[in-house]
Scaffold this active site. Structure first.
Site, PDB file in Angstrom:
ATOM      1  N   ASP A  84       0.878  -1.152   0.000  1.00 22.40           N
ATOM      2  CA  ASP A  84       0.000   0.000   0.000  1.00 22.40           C
ATOM      3  C   ASP A  84       0.920   1.207   0.000  1.00 22.40           C
ATOM      4  O   ASP A  84       1.604   1.488   1.002  1.00 22.40           O
ATOM      5  CB  ASP A  84      -0.902   0.003   1.239  1.00 22.40           C
ATOM      6  CG  ASP A  84      -1.842   1.197   1.286  1.00 22.40           C
ATOM      7  OD1 ASP A  84      -1.533   2.217   0.634  1.00 22.40           O
ATOM      8  OD2 ASP A  84      -2.876   1.125   1.975  1.00 22.40           O
ATOM      9  N   HIS A 164       5.960  13.341 -21.193  1.00 20.81           N
ATOM     10  CA  HIS A 164       6.676  12.633 -22.257  1.00 20.81           C
ATOM     11  C   HIS A 164       6.619  13.376 -23.590  1.00 20.81           C
ATOM     12  O   HIS A 164       7.447  13.130 -24.473  1.00 20.81           O
ATOM     13  CB  HIS A 164       6.139  11.207 -22.413  1.00 20.81           C
ATOM     14  CG  HIS A 164       4.811  11.108 -23.099  1.00 20.81           C
ATOM     15  ND1 HIS A 164       3.619  11.281 -22.444  1.00 20.81           N
ATOM     16  CD2 HIS A 164       4.495  10.846 -24.387  1.00 20.81           C
ATOM     17  CE1 HIS A 164       2.620  11.126 -23.287  1.00 20.81           C
ATOM     18  NE2 HIS A 164       3.115  10.874 -24.475  1.00 20.81           N
ATOM     19  N   HIS A 226       0.408  18.866 -21.552  1.00 17.16           N
ATOM     20  CA  HIS A 226       1.044  18.603 -22.850  1.00 17.16           C
ATOM     21  C   HIS A 226       1.023  19.827 -23.767  1.00 17.16           C
ATOM     22  O   HIS A 226       2.055  20.249 -24.300  1.00 17.16           O
ATOM     23  CB  HIS A 226       0.331  17.450 -23.567  1.00 17.16           C
ATOM     24  CG  HIS A 226       0.461  16.127 -22.886  1.00 17.16           C
ATOM     25  ND1 HIS A 226       1.607  15.719 -22.242  1.00 17.16           N
ATOM     26  CD2 HIS A 226      -0.412  15.090 -22.774  1.00 17.16           C
ATOM     27  CE1 HIS A 226       1.432  14.500 -21.756  1.00 17.16           C
ATOM     28  NE2 HIS A 226       0.217  14.101 -22.059  1.00 17.16           N
TER      29      HIS A 226
END
Length: 477
Positions: A84, A164, A226
């Protein structure tokens, strides 16, 4: 270079689709050597052997490019810890080992604060690094709180808020084309450029991501991170170097120069919509509200559009349009730089001299320039297109990001103040949308998106009511 990696959320979709292929690509290219130790932490009741079986299954499903020996090496280097990730003792077991570790939070953003707190109590080894996926926080206050938690844990340069998109070759080429070609930089300003469109339209719908997407929507999922990052690269002043300080300083300058939207601006310069039932590439798609895992009462948008202006010497008078939508009829993923029309045509040719457009195609990778020239007949103007195709990248985007993390180069990660500025810019949009000042439109799946804009009298009336409510001060343009 750090040789230990702990992935919290090690059995999730992000790990399966992106991190595993990235690790295999890094191994195949010789960046990792044989010293990598990495741990996947998840809630499944597995041992390491079962986890390695799962890794092999994900490689089969998601990685057609990496050589078999690289996949085998990454699989053999893995260990598994059932955890957890909000419990300090479980987190301590996941990061256990000798020396610093890069801890990748491949988790929903709502878990970031308790996990960072757990890492603090688990005694993170000196020199360690923290990696967080977008969106960074869920609003401006959340981003500020998370930044404070991180500052108590590690130095700012050890925090990697990754996006990314910044590691995509075509995105890097936005800067490369601007700064390496004398022909572009002198005209890279509002005198010559009327509008820049930053678009990520896709035919994909939810693809099983309703549990995440329905709590986020297109604005937070795409525009807030993004597409704002692409805006920064397109509009930034040339940095002295591409080092982390110079590059990130210039990106923050862009966000700070963006004009804050009033409620009136939000009504007139933003759109939101969600897809209804339709057909995409021969397949029927249900309406968004009928997708598994969607709660219609959340009124989550699958299409978002925002127009921005920058108050700077270079860009005053240029419009920046950011747009992203799901379940559309065609994929369009590009930065389109639209130049102003020529002021005068000195001849009476047939045809029209259309404004030039420079297109950075993000996926698939490419570059195109729309021009006007003389056609087969000397008295006729026709459109011309110059195109270039780029070589495939040596590393996938996540491979580049992981390599930067392990090497300790934060240039392509988002700095804390940058994350806060991005939220500051879009908070007025979120606020106005929550008040229903902008209608939630619909568009059929497989279409071009919502129809041509029609002003909705009910939305404008709601706005007028709010502006005349004594509790809420009116906008001051």
């Amino acid at each position: 270079m750090i040789n230990r990696l702990a992935v919290l959320g090690g059995t999730g979709d992000l790990t399966a689709r992106y991190l595993l292929p990235a690790l295999a690509a890094l191994h195949a290219s010789g960046h990792l050597g044989d010293r990598l130790e990495w741990t996947g932490a998840g809630r499944e009741d597995w041992d390491t052997e079962r986890y390695r079986q799962w890794i092999a299954e994900q490689f089969e499903r998601h990685d057609d490019f990496s050589p078999a020996d690289a996949k085998e090496a990454i699989t053999a280097a893995a260990r598994y810890v059932r955890a957890d990730v909000t419990h300090p003792a479980d987190v301590a077991a996941a990061i256990a080992g000798d020396g610093p570790v890069a801890v990748y939070l491949a988790l929903p953003p709502a878990l970031f604060p308790p996990v960072v707190t757990a890492l603090h109590e688990a005694s993170l080894p000196p020199g360690s690094r923290i990696v967080l996926e977008k969106p960074f926080g869920e609003d401006l206050a959340g981003a500020q709180d998370l930044n404070r938690l991180l500052a108590d844990l590690v130095p700012e340069q050890a925090v990697f808020r990754v996006d990314h998109f910044l590691a995509m070759t075509t995105v890097q080429n936005v800067l490369g084309s601007r700064l390496a070609n004398r022909v572009l930089e002198p005209i890279w300003n509002s005198t010559h450029i009327a509008e820049i469109e930053i678009v990520w339209d896709e035919t994909l719908a939810l693809e099983g991501r309703a549990g995440y997407y329905d709590h986020v929507g297109a604005l937070k999922d795409m525009l807030q991170n993004h597409l704002l990052q692409l805006l920064c690269l397109v509009a930034m002043e040339p940095p002295v170097t591409l080092g982390e300080r110079d590059l990130r300083d210039r990106k923050v300058d862009v966000l700070r120069s963006a004009r804050m939207l009033t409620e009136n601006d939000v009504v007139h310069r933003t759109r939101r919509a969600r897809y209804s039932a339709g057909r995409i590439r021969g397949h029927d798609l249900p309406a968004y509200v009928d997708e598994d895992g969607v709660s219609p009462e959340r009124r989550t948008e699958t299409y978002a559009e925002v127009e921005l202006e920058l108050d700077s010497w270079r860009w005053a008078g240029t419009t920046f349009r950011l747009r992203s939508g799901k379940a559309l009829g065609a994929d369009r993923k590009e930065v389109a730089v639209r130049f102003r029309a020529v002021p005068h045509l000195p001849f009476g040719h047939i045809g029209e001299a259309l404004p030039n457009v420079l297109r950075f195609n993000l996926e698939p990778e490419g570059l195109a320039l729309d021009l006007t020239g003389i056609g087969a007949h000397t008295d006729e103007l026709v459109p011309l297109a110059l195109t270039a195709r780029m070589e495939p990248p040596g590393l996938p985007a996540y491979g580049r990001l992981l390599l930067d993390v392990l090497r300790g180069d934060p240039a392509l990660s988002i700095r804390g103040d940058e994350a806060e500025e991005a939220w500051r810019l879009l908070e007025p949009v979120l606020s106005a949308w929550e008040k229903d000042l902008v209608p939630l439109e619909e568009y059929p799946a497989g279409s071009d998106g919502p129809p041509a804009r029609v002003w909705h009298a009910d939305a404008l009336r709601r706005r007028e009511d709010l502006l005349h409510d004594p509790v809420i001060p009116p906008d001051h343009p």
